[in-house]
Design a protein around this motif. Structure first.
Motif: not given
Ligand SMILES: O=C(O)CCC(=O)C(=O)O
Ligand SMILES: [Fe+2]
Length: 192
Positions: A96, A130, A144-147, A174-176, A179
């Motif tokens: 994180n 994640r 981050y959102r999971a990818y 993918f950063k929250v 987004l």
């Protein structure tokens, strides 16, 4: 990986299950002498997408990392008998953002050829990457959102190593927060 786990306050074997069926690959890089070294790069700027990269290189040099404080490219001097250990994107996401994947590139020179051998170490392609639960909480929310690692790598492969300043898929996508900003932008457009 055990030392990294300990440095994050986790049990030494916290990452072990991710590496029971690891993805390992080796690249053999050859950079021939280049007549116009100021016009070309050996490898364009990028961050390694895996967990760790272990790089063996000869004594010629050319690897540069981007310094965060001022964005300058800093040359990494080869040390005889030593490997360079590079933190990759997956460690950045797992931790994180405690660890950061360093942006790097390779320059060429007009006199000497250069060889380097990076070893890339990652979990299996089916892994959903994640931030680790133990490293996030209300004060330190998930960044981050999971990818899916396999999908990320397949998308990346289509564009990586173009010698241009192209933007390819990055974990920052993918950063929250990013987004949230995009969503904000979209909502304000809708309001107009
Ligand atoms: O040749 C080097 O020093 C690094 C190459 C590299 O960054 C890569 O293959 O990902
Ligand atoms: Fe690299």
């Amino acid at each position: 990986m055990e030392l990294i786990a300990l440095s994050l306050g986790l049990p030494a074997r916290r990452f072990s299950s991710f590496f029971e069926d690891p993805t390992r690959s080796v690249r053999l890089n050859h950079y021939p002498p280049c007549p116009g070294p100021h016009l070309a790069l050996g490898v364009g700027r990028h961050k390694d997408p895996g967990a760790l990269t272990i790089l063996a290189q000869d004594d010629v040099g050319g690897l540069e990392v981007k310094r965060k404080s001022d964005g300058e490219w800093v040359r990494i001097k080869p040390t005889p008998g030593a490997y360079i250990i590079n933190v990759g994107d997956i460690l950045q996401v797992w931790s994180n953002d405690v660890y950061e994947s360093v942006e790097h590139r390779v320059t060429v020179n007009s006199e000497k050829e250069r060889f380097s051998i990076p070893f890339f170490f990652s979990p299996p392609h089916y892994t959903m990457v994640r931030p680790l639960d133990e490293l996030t909480n209300e004060q330190n929310p998930v960044k981050y959102r999971a990818y899916n690692l396999g999908k990320f790598l397949a998308t990346r492969r289509q564009s990586n190593f173009k010698k241009l300043d192209v933007e390819n898929i990055q974990i920052s996508h993918f950063k929250v927060q990013e987004l949230a900003n995009e969503l904000d932008g979209a909502l304000s457009i809708n309001k107009k």
